[in-house]
Write a protein that holds these residues in place. Structure first.
Motif, mmCIF file in Angstrom:
data_model
loop_
_atom_site.group_PDB
_atom_site.id
_atom_site.type_symbol
_atom_site.label_atom_id
_atom_site.label_comp_id
_atom_site.label_asym_id
_atom_site.label_seq_id
_atom_site.Cartn_x
_atom_site.Cartn_y
_atom_site.Cartn_z
ATOM 1 N N GLU A 197 0.947 -1.084 0.072
ATOM 2 C CA GLU A 197 0.013 -0.052 -0.069
ATOM 3 C C GLU A 197 0.930 1.302 -0.045
ATOM 4 O OE1 GLU A 197 -3.525 1.968 2.551
ATOM 5 O OE2 GLU A 197 -2.673 0.083 3.195
ATOM 6 N N ILE A 198 0.610 2.066 -0.797
ATOM 7 C CA ILE A 198 1.264 3.624 -0.836
ATOM 8 C C ILE A 198 1.015 4.221 0.243
ATOM 9 C CG2 ILE A 198 -0.677 4.645 -1.965
ATOM 10 C CD1 ILE A 198 1.488 6.155 -3.762
ATOM 11 N N SER A 199 2.076 4.798 0.902
ATOM 12 C CA SER A 199 2.192 5.630 2.103
ATOM 13 C C SER A 199 1.460 6.919 1.641
ATOM 14 C CB SER A 199 3.334 5.922 2.562
ATOM 15 O OG SER A 199 4.186 7.034 1.758
ATOM 16 N N PRO A 200 0.785 7.690 3.046
ATOM 17 C CA PRO A 200 -0.078 8.805 2.693
ATOM 18 C C PRO A 200 1.162 10.018 1.994
ATOM 19 C CG PRO A 200 -0.652 8.064 4.791
ATOM 20 C CD PRO A 200 0.430 7.045 4.062
ATOM 21 N N ILE A 201 2.247 10.086 2.482
ATOM 22 C CA ILE A 201 3.317 10.949 2.065
ATOM 23 C C ILE A 201 3.569 10.782 0.508
ATOM 24 C CG2 ILE A 201 5.531 11.883 2.441
ATOM 25 C CD1 ILE A 201 3.390 12.621 4.478
ATOM 26 N N SER A 202 3.925 9.564 0.104
ATOM 27 C CA SER A 202 3.981 9.351 -1.182
ATOM 28 C C SER A 202 2.745 9.588 -2.058
ATOM 29 C CB SER A 202 4.209 7.844 -1.376
ATOM 30 O OG SER A 202 5.481 7.530 -0.636
ATOM 31 N N LYS A 203 1.475 9.289 -1.528
ATOM 32 C CA LYS A 203 0.346 9.777 -2.357
ATOM 33 C C LYS A 203 0.190 11.467 -2.487
ATOM 34 C CE LYS A 203 -3.828 9.076 -4.327
ATOM 35 N NZ LYS A 203 -3.923 8.771 -5.576
ATOM 36 N N GLY A 248 3.082 15.258 13.118
ATOM 37 C CA GLY A 248 4.099 16.236 12.893
ATOM 38 C C GLY A 248 5.497 16.109 12.230
ATOM 39 N N LYS A 249 6.194 15.070 12.215
ATOM 40 C CA LYS A 249 7.301 14.480 11.505
ATOM 41 C C LYS A 249 6.837 14.469 10.123
ATOM 42 C CE LYS A 249 11.147 11.377 11.678
ATOM 43 N NZ LYS A 249 11.461 10.028 12.169
ATOM 44 N N GLU A 250 5.913 13.752 9.705
ATOM 45 C CA GLU A 250 5.420 13.646 8.345
ATOM 46 C C GLU A 250 5.122 15.240 7.697
ATOM 47 O OE1 GLU A 250 3.238 9.449 8.333
ATOM 48 O OE2 GLU A 250 2.052 11.109 8.844
ATOM 49 N N PHE A 251 4.466 15.860 8.240
ATOM 50 C CA PHE A 251 3.985 17.064 8.067
ATOM 51 C C PHE A 251 5.236 18.138 7.644
ATOM 52 C CE2 PHE A 251 2.168 21.585 8.425
ATOM 53 C CZ PHE A 251 0.965 21.489 8.389
ATOM 54 N N ILE A 252 6.185 17.909 8.825
ATOM 55 C CA ILE A 252 7.522 18.906 8.420
ATOM 56 C C ILE A 252 8.375 18.370 7.103
ATOM 57 C CG2 ILE A 252 9.714 19.555 9.119
ATOM 58 C CD1 ILE A 252 8.475 19.451 11.975
ATOM 59 N N ASN A 281 -0.670 23.971 10.698
ATOM 60 C CA ASN A 281 0.727 24.470 11.189
ATOM 61 C C ASN A 281 0.220 24.746 12.727
ATOM 62 O OD1 ASN A 281 3.442 25.285 11.157
ATOM 63 N ND2 ASN A 281 2.575 27.437 10.227
ATOM 64 N N ILE A 282 -0.601 26.066 12.656
ATOM 65 C CA ILE A 282 -0.659 26.741 13.843
ATOM 66 C C ILE A 282 -1.668 25.760 14.893
ATOM 67 C CG2 ILE A 282 -2.181 28.495 14.791
ATOM 68 C CD1 ILE A 282 -2.000 30.044 12.164
ATOM 69 N N LEU A 283 -2.652 24.950 14.647
ATOM 70 C CA LEU A 283 -3.495 24.320 15.551
ATOM 71 C C LEU A 283 -2.517 23.267 16.090
ATOM 72 C CD1 LEU A 283 -6.176 24.338 16.569
ATOM 73 C CD2 LEU A 283 -6.670 22.522 15.058
ATOM 74 N N ILE A 287 6.570 25.044 10.787
ATOM 75 C CA ILE A 287 7.202 24.624 9.663
ATOM 76 C C ILE A 287 7.884 25.980 9.112
ATOM 77 C CG2 ILE A 287 6.386 22.731 8.810
ATOM 78 C CD1 ILE A 287 4.552 24.105 6.993
ATOM 79 N N CYS A 288 9.125 26.091 8.592
ATOM 80 C CA CYS A 288 9.779 27.511 8.351
ATOM 81 C C CYS A 288 10.031 27.716 7.171
ATOM 82 C CB CYS A 288 11.101 27.319 9.139
ATOM 83 S SG CYS A 288 10.933 27.482 10.882
#
Length: 430
Positions: free
Chosen positions: A3-9, A41-45, A81-83, A88-89
């Motif tokens: 299965e493809i990962s969310p980040i890859s998708k 958070g890690k994936e988001f960044i 990002n805020i909530l 992220i910079c």
């Protein structure tokens, strides 16, 4: 088949945007936004880097991505990002920030052709992605967004729009802003909600956060407004008590809970109220019964949530430490039950070692402050009474010797070595 990962998708959908028309782009961005909702958070960044923001800027310049669709994505990114307080910079380092600044200035200069809603979208995205730097565009963005929030009709359809607007404003940290940019409008929004309850939980928390952020810069003049006129100490207490009670969801089935459109996750909003409480403890000049009530509430939140949410418990502890910086704060910690709650927490073997060390350091600092000689006779008497009461608490829980050993340790930095080597502080001190 794997299965493809969310980040890859997400990356796959992003790479397809250049070859889509406007409607197809919007559909793919809506899918990307759904993926963002589920990332940690890690994936988001890892996704929203300077490189990605630069790519978005290039796509806009080459007219391969419309501004409207870019805003649809960036506003959703900014919301989380805020909530989630991820910060992220990449946006601030990218070329895209210059594009936003240019568009805001150009749209603001227009007269008859000005699109107010478009300017609001630009300002929201811009403010949501700023972290800790001031901007010359505050003088444009702040009045624009407050005007928008005030003129919107009070309906469920528009509540989410106002929520986004006020959340963006709350991201302006404690930089000095001229009062004429915001004060009358902010007071009107807060008072209107206190009378009619027309804002979502997150929107109300955000507008209060915006005002309290100004407290740091002008606390002498702002205290009467924040504490006595708008009663934000009482409001913070009430909001947190409601958030941890969950009474409004009693009687609903699990299916009904899932179908209900909640304004935002209660845990994130609770943490944001704890941040406001920390600011109030730091900035309020006098501590009255309202402040005591707020500290009792924070202690209640700590007891209710710390076993299942370390992040909430940590923010409660930050409040305890802020109060402990002032000599009169120890009495507040005693009366609110905060010291009892912390001492009980120290016995939990699952407590993180660095948190355990922070607890001990706080008590060591508290003890040092209580040992200091004071000039005023009444203050000296109060200090001795508080020291006796705290000593009794430490003796009851069996921590007096532990605190003293920690306190008189010559090389406190050795405790970092214990942590690195895996040696438990419990084994060292207890």
């Amino acid at each position: 088949m794997q299965e493809i990962s969310p980040i890859s998708k997400f990356n796959e959908l992003f790479s397809e945007l250049e070859d889509c028309d406007e409607d197809e782009q919007r559909q793919k961005i809506e899918e990307m936004n759904e993926i963002i909702d589920k990332t940690n958070g890690k994936e988001f960044i890892s996704v929203f880097s300077e490189k990605l923001f630069n790519k978005i800027n290039t796509m806009i310049e080459e007219k391969k991505l419309l501004w409207g669709n870019a805003i649809l994505l960036l506003k959703h990114v900014g919301f989380w990002n805020i909530l989630k307080a991820i910060w992220i910079c990449g946006f601030e380092k990218s070329l895209l920030i210059k594009g936003f600044e240019k568009m805001i200035i150009e749209e603001e200069k227009k007269k008859e052709e000005k699109d107010e809603n478009y300017l609001v979208d630009l300002c929201e995205c811009y403010l949501m992605h700023l972290s800790l730097q001031p901007s010359e565009l505050f003088s444009i963005c702040v009045p624009c967004l407050l005007k928008f929030a005030l003129k919107k009709e009070e309906s469920k359809e528009t509540q989410k729009e106002v929520e986004i607007t006020l959340l963006a404003l709350s991201n302006i940290d404690n930089y000095e802003l001229k009062k004429e940019l915001f004060l009358d409008e902010i007071k009107e929004i807060i008072k209107n909600h206190q009378e009619h309850y027309n804002l979502t939980r997150l929107a109300y928390q955000s507008v209060c956060a915006f005002l309290v952020n100004r407290f740091h810069c002008d606390y002498r003049e702002m205290e009467d407004l924040i504490v006595n006129e708008l009663h934000l100490v009482k409001e913070a207490t009430r909001e947190m008590e409601e958030l941890i009670s969950f009474e409004e969801y009693e009687g609903e089935s699990e299916e009904e809970k899932e179908e209900s459109e909640r304004e935002a996750d209660e845990g994130y909003i609770l943490i944001r109220w704890l941040c406001i409480s920390d600011d109030l403890f730091c900035c309020c000049g006098s501590w009255n019964e309202d402040i005591l009530g707020l500290m009792k509430c924070v202690t209640g939140v700590y007891r209710a949530t710390n076993e299942w949410c370390n992040q909430i418990g940590d923010h409660c502890f930050y409040c305890f430490k802020s109060v402990g910086r002032r000599i009169e704060g120890y009495d507040l910690l005693l009366k609110s039950g905060a010291i009892d709650a912390v001492l009980k927490e120290l016995w939990r073997k699952t407590l993180y070692q660095d948190i355990f060390r922070d607890f001990l350091m706080s008590f060591a600092n508290l003890w040092r402050s209580l040992d200091e000689k004071r000039d005023e006779e009444m203050e000296e008497k109060k200090r001795k009474v508080m020291k006796r009461k705290i000593l009794e608490r430490l003796e009851e829980e069996g921590f007096e010797d532990c605190i003293n050993r920690f306190r008189y340790c010559v090389f406190v930095r050795y405790f970092d070595t214990f942590l690195t080597n895996g040696t438990g502080i419990y084994d060292v001190l207890l």
